[in-house]
Design a protein around this motif. Structure first.
Motif, mmCIF file in Angstrom:
data_model
loop_
_atom_site.group_PDB
_atom_site.id
_atom_site.type_symbol
_atom_site.label_atom_id
_atom_site.label_comp_id
_atom_site.label_asym_id
_atom_site.label_seq_id
_atom_site.Cartn_x
_atom_site.Cartn_y
_atom_site.Cartn_z
ATOM 1 N N GLY A 196 0.805 -1.219 0.000
ATOM 2 C CA GLY A 196 0.000 0.000 0.000
ATOM 3 C C GLY A 196 0.835 1.265 0.000
ATOM 4 N N GLY A 197 2.141 1.132 0.165
ATOM 5 C CA GLY A 197 3.029 2.284 0.094
ATOM 6 C C GLY A 197 3.199 2.742 -1.342
ATOM 7 N N GLY A 198 4.111 3.688 -1.540
ATOM 8 C CA GLY A 198 4.301 4.244 -2.875
ATOM 9 C C GLY A 198 5.757 4.261 -3.293
ATOM 10 N N LEU A 199 5.986 4.062 -4.578
ATOM 11 C CA LEU A 199 7.322 4.119 -5.171
ATOM 12 C C LEU A 199 7.330 5.179 -6.258
ATOM 13 C CD1 LEU A 199 10.190 2.786 -5.830
ATOM 14 C CD2 LEU A 199 8.935 1.524 -7.593
ATOM 15 N N ARG A 200 8.306 6.078 -6.202
ATOM 16 C CA ARG A 200 8.528 6.996 -7.318
ATOM 17 C C ARG A 200 9.808 6.554 -8.021
ATOM 18 N NH1 ARG A 200 8.310 11.371 -4.914
ATOM 19 N NH2 ARG A 200 6.148 11.848 -5.417
ATOM 20 N N ALA A 201 9.712 6.243 -9.297
ATOM 21 C CA ALA A 201 10.845 5.759 -10.076
ATOM 22 C C ALA A 201 11.219 6.793 -11.129
ATOM 23 C CB ALA A 201 10.500 4.437 -10.749
ATOM 24 N N VAL B 220 6.009 5.087 2.880
ATOM 25 C CA VAL B 220 5.203 4.133 3.633
ATOM 26 C C VAL B 220 3.730 4.171 3.233
ATOM 27 C CG1 VAL B 220 6.765 4.137 5.611
ATOM 28 C CG2 VAL B 220 4.878 5.767 5.548
ATOM 29 N N ASP B 221 3.276 5.277 2.623
ATOM 30 C CA ASP B 221 1.893 5.355 2.164
ATOM 31 C C ASP B 221 1.803 6.290 0.968
ATOM 32 O OD1 ASP B 221 1.634 8.090 3.219
ATOM 33 O OD2 ASP B 221 1.541 7.128 5.183
ATOM 34 N N ARG B 222 0.684 6.234 0.267
ATOM 35 C CA ARG B 222 0.524 7.019 -0.947
ATOM 36 C C ARG B 222 0.399 8.513 -0.649
ATOM 37 N NH1 ARG B 222 -0.849 3.938 -5.329
ATOM 38 N NH2 ARG B 222 -0.123 5.757 -6.498
ATOM 39 N N ALA B 223 -0.115 8.862 0.521
ATOM 40 C CA ALA B 223 -0.222 10.275 0.877
ATOM 41 C C ALA B 223 1.163 10.908 1.012
ATOM 42 C CB ALA B 223 -1.010 10.436 2.174
ATOM 43 N N SER B 224 2.096 10.193 1.632
ATOM 44 C CA SER B 224 3.462 10.704 1.760
ATOM 45 C C SER B 224 4.131 10.822 0.402
ATOM 46 C CB SER B 224 4.279 9.784 2.667
ATOM 47 O OG SER B 224 3.747 9.753 3.969
ATOM 48 N N LEU B 225 3.868 9.864 -0.468
ATOM 49 C CA LEU B 225 4.396 9.921 -1.831
ATOM 50 C C LEU B 225 3.908 11.190 -2.527
ATOM 51 C CD1 LEU B 225 5.816 8.429 -4.275
ATOM 52 C CD2 LEU B 225 3.541 7.526 -4.799
ATOM 53 N N ALA B 226 2.619 11.453 -2.458
ATOM 54 C CA ALA B 226 2.055 12.637 -3.099
ATOM 55 C C ALA B 226 2.611 13.920 -2.489
ATOM 56 C CB ALA B 226 0.534 12.607 -2.996
ATOM 57 N N LEU C 92 9.408 9.286 -15.514
ATOM 58 C CA LEU C 92 9.029 9.491 -14.116
ATOM 59 C C LEU C 92 7.705 8.781 -13.877
ATOM 60 C CD1 LEU C 92 9.701 11.004 -11.438
ATOM 61 C CD2 LEU C 92 8.275 12.871 -12.284
ATOM 62 N N GLU C 93 7.676 7.882 -12.894
ATOM 63 C CA GLU C 93 6.472 7.100 -12.626
ATOM 64 C C GLU C 93 6.224 6.992 -11.129
ATOM 65 O OE1 GLU C 93 5.867 3.620 -15.604
ATOM 66 O OE2 GLU C 93 7.990 3.644 -15.077
ATOM 67 N N GLU C 94 4.969 6.830 -10.768
ATOM 68 C CA GLU C 94 4.586 6.529 -9.395
ATOM 69 C C GLU C 94 3.795 5.229 -9.391
ATOM 70 O OE1 GLU C 94 2.559 9.857 -7.690
ATOM 71 O OE2 GLU C 94 4.399 11.045 -7.501
ATOM 72 N N LEU C 95 4.216 4.295 -8.534
ATOM 73 C CA LEU C 95 3.620 2.973 -8.494
ATOM 74 C C LEU C 95 3.258 2.598 -7.060
ATOM 75 C CD1 LEU C 95 6.278 1.235 -10.779
ATOM 76 C CD2 LEU C 95 4.015 2.012 -11.501
ATOM 77 N N GLU C 96 2.284 1.735 -6.933
ATOM 78 C CA GLU C 96 1.873 1.220 -5.624
ATOM 79 C C GLU C 96 2.779 0.054 -5.224
ATOM 80 O OE1 GLU C 96 -1.915 -1.199 -3.647
ATOM 81 O OE2 GLU C 96 -2.064 -0.351 -5.672
ATOM 82 N N VAL C 97 3.166 0.017 -3.959
ATOM 83 C CA VAL C 97 3.952 -1.098 -3.450
ATOM 84 C C VAL C 97 3.013 -2.270 -3.158
ATOM 85 C CG1 VAL C 97 5.495 -1.910 -1.629
ATOM 86 C CG2 VAL C 97 5.647 0.459 -2.414
ATOM 87 N N LEU C 98 3.192 -3.366 -3.881
ATOM 88 C CA LEU C 98 2.403 -4.570 -3.629
ATOM 89 C C LEU C 98 3.167 -5.548 -2.741
ATOM 90 C CD1 LEU C 98 0.897 -5.232 -7.171
ATOM 91 C CD2 LEU C 98 0.010 -3.795 -5.330
ATOM 92 N N TYR C 99 4.495 -5.538 -2.888
ATOM 93 C CA TYR C 99 5.345 -6.417 -2.085
ATOM 94 C C TYR C 99 6.762 -5.875 -2.145
ATOM 95 C CZ TYR C 99 8.126 -10.505 -0.740
ATOM 96 O OH TYR C 99 9.017 -11.334 -0.127
ATOM 97 N N ALA C 100 7.472 -5.881 -1.023
ATOM 98 C CA ALA C 100 8.867 -5.443 -1.010
ATOM 99 C C ALA C 100 9.584 -6.078 0.163
ATOM 100 C CB ALA C 100 8.957 -3.915 -0.920
ATOM 101 N N ASP C 101 10.644 -6.816 -0.143
ATOM 102 C CA ASP C 101 11.425 -7.461 0.919
ATOM 103 C C ASP C 101 12.834 -7.735 0.397
ATOM 104 O OD1 ASP C 101 12.127 -8.722 3.300
ATOM 105 O OD2 ASP C 101 11.506 -10.687 2.567
ATOM 106 N N VAL C 102 13.815 -7.056 0.969
ATOM 107 C CA VAL C 102 15.215 -7.271 0.612
ATOM 108 C C VAL C 102 15.979 -7.602 1.874
ATOM 109 C CG1 VAL C 102 17.263 -6.298 -0.477
ATOM 110 C CG2 VAL C 102 15.005 -5.626 -1.284
ATOM 111 N N ARG C 103 16.778 -8.665 1.820
ATOM 112 C CA ARG C 103 17.534 -9.117 2.998
ATOM 113 C C ARG C 103 19.023 -8.840 2.805
ATOM 114 N NH1 ARG C 103 14.101 -13.255 1.525
ATOM 115 N NH2 ARG C 103 15.799 -14.459 0.606
#
Length: 203
Positions: A103-108, A160-166, A190-201
């Motif tokens: 539900g977070g946001g990514l700006r690429a 962490v959320d789309r409001a912060s992204l905006a 330039l793109e904005e995408l919804e985070v569906l899954y993210a996990d890096v170890r």
């Protein structure tokens, strides 16, 4: 760390089918590969865009996984993917503050540059983008993926959320302008995408 990014576009109505396949069969395939360190799935549900990113401990581990994933990729993304593009990068900068969540946001930001300026791009991103982004509300992390040979890079800010992204758009527009001038890069996307899954170890 090394990264493989897969960018697919298709019918928005079929996107969730591809996401379910990636989150089950796709993740199982990746987990079986030596050197796998995590993945991210990001989407634009309205336009029908899907970006998946897998992280690898070494360049060799990423390369060794290519054949298996190449054979299975189209099947995993059916019937959604009408177009498909694959790119390989070095993770030159990775600065995580909190774990990104669904539900977070990514700006690429997609960039192109003279390959001779690769170190300048990395140094400028680390010195300019990271500290400025750290002041933004809701930031989860900052990342720069780079292809030094081809002169291409993908800079990302995770929230962490789309409001912060905006809410970050104006501030990061200024940072983007300053960084592109200092590092001699052309911003080509330039793109904005919804985070569906993210996990890096990294441990």
């Amino acid at each position: 760390m090394f990264v493989r990014a897969v960018y697919a576009t298709g019918d928005p109505a079929l996107l969730d089918t591809a996401v379910r396949s990636l989150n089950s069969q796709g993740r199982d395939l990746l987990e079986e590969r030596p050197g796998y360190r995590g993945a991210g799935v990001f989407a634009d549900r309205e336009l029908g865009k899907l970006l998946t990113v897998s992280w690898w401990e070494t360049e060799e581990a990423r390369h060794n996984s290519d054949e298996v994933m190449r054979e299975r990729r189209a099947g995993l993304l059916e019937p959604f993917a009408g177009t498909l593009a694959v790119a390989s990068y070095e993770a030159a900068v990775f600065h995580q503050i909190v774990h990104p969540r669904q539900g977070g946001g990514l700006r690429a930001t997609r960039m192109e540059f003279d390959p001779r300026d690769a170190d300048l791009v990395v140094d400028t991103f680390r010195a300019t983008v990271v500290p400025r982004a750290e002041t933004l509300h809701g930031l989860a992390g900052v990342c720069l993926l780079i292809d030094r040979e081809r002169g291409r890079a993908l800079g990302s800010t995770l929230f962490v959320d789309r409001a912060s992204l905006a809410g970050s758009r104006a501030a990061l527009a200024t940072v983007r302008h300053e960084t592109s001038a200092k590092a001699h890069v052309d911003v080509v996307g330039l793109e904005e995408l919804e985070v569906l899954y993210a996990d890096v170890r990294f441990e």
